[in-house]
Structures are given as structure tokens and as C-alpha cells.
Design an enzyme around this catalytic site. Structure first.
Site, PDB file in Angstrom:
ATOM      1  N   CYS A  30     -92.518  27.212  36.582  1.00 15.12           N
ATOM      2  CA  CYS A  30     -91.458  26.715  37.278  1.00 15.12           C
ATOM      3  C   CYS A  30     -91.630  25.488  38.033  1.00 15.12           C
ATOM      4  O   CYS A  30     -92.219  25.087  38.910  1.00 15.12           O
ATOM      5  CB  CYS A  30     -91.027  27.642  38.190  1.00 15.12           C
ATOM      6  SG  CYS A  30     -89.806  27.217  39.382  1.00 15.12           S
ATOM      7  N   CYS A  37     -90.678  24.633  41.536  1.00 11.59           N
ATOM      8  CA  CYS A  37     -91.627  25.331  42.365  1.00 11.59           C
ATOM      9  C   CYS A  37     -92.979  24.294  42.579  1.00 11.59           C
ATOM     10  O   CYS A  37     -93.257  24.210  43.664  1.00 11.59           O
ATOM     11  CB  CYS A  37     -92.165  26.790  41.778  1.00 11.59           C
ATOM     12  SG  CYS A  37     -90.982  28.056  41.421  1.00 11.59           S
TER      13      CYS A  37
END
Length: 109
Positions: free
Chosen positions: A26, A29
Site C-alpha cells: 500500500c 500506507c
């Protein structure tokens, strides 16, 4: 943090806890990691900040229905009180967790 120590580190914490649910694939993230770590440093002693790789900890991922990333959960007194989804600024996160720091301070008085 892991599935194995989640209970002790989050549910049993005496402080509000901000849990960063992240995945190595991600990109948002990963981009938010420096912000999360800055907050952890700045709020040390008032808030616990924890990171949980959901790829390595499927029990917590399933238990809390983590299906969007980045996902940040705020826990107070062992209960999830807020869920933040998506890339957030440091100011936004500070304001979000700040409410629970103030609430905890009032409760202790």
C-alpha cells in the site's frame, strides 16, 4: 505489534491508542509512515501509537474488518472509538487523537 500482543498493547493500554493498519504493498500506507512516527514521538506519554502489518496479522485484520488502506483505528479504554481511512495529514491525525487525550485528562481529574 502482532496478533499475539494486540490485547496487551491496545485493549489493555492505559493510554488512548492509535493503531496504524498498513500493508507493504500500500503506497499511501508507506507514504504516511513518517507522519505516524512523528506523532508517536510527539505524543509519547499521552498516546500509544502502534503499527500493525495486516498481511502478517490476519486475525486482527479479520476481527476489525480491515478492508481499506491506510486504516487507522483509535482505541480508548479497550474500545474502538474512531476509524480513519485514507491518507491523512499530521494535523488531521493530531486533532483526531487530541479529542481523546483531552477526554482522558478530564476523566482523571
Amino acid at each position: 505489534m502482532t496478533d499475539a500482543n494486540f490485547q496487551r498493547e491496545v485493549i489493555e493500554s492505559e493510554f488512548p491508542v492509535l493503531v496504524d493498519m498498513w500493508a507493504p504493498w500500500c503506497q499511501p500506507c508507506i507514504a504516511m509512515k513518517p507522519t505516524i512516527r512523528e506523532l508517536a514521538s510527539e505524543l509519547s506519554g499521552e498516546v500509544k501509537v502502534a503499527e500493525l502489518n495486516i498481511e502478517q496479522n490476519p486475525f486482527i485484520k479479520e476481527k476489525y474488518h480491515i478492508d481499506k488502506y491506510p486504516m487507522l483505528l483509535i482505541f480508548v479504554d479497550g474500545k474502538e472509538v474512531e476509524r480513519l481511512v485514507g491518507l491523512k495529514s499530521k494535523e488531521y491525525l493530531n486533532d483526531a487523537i487530541g479529542v481523546y487525550i483531552r477526554d482522558q485528562t478530564r476523566a482523571e481529574q
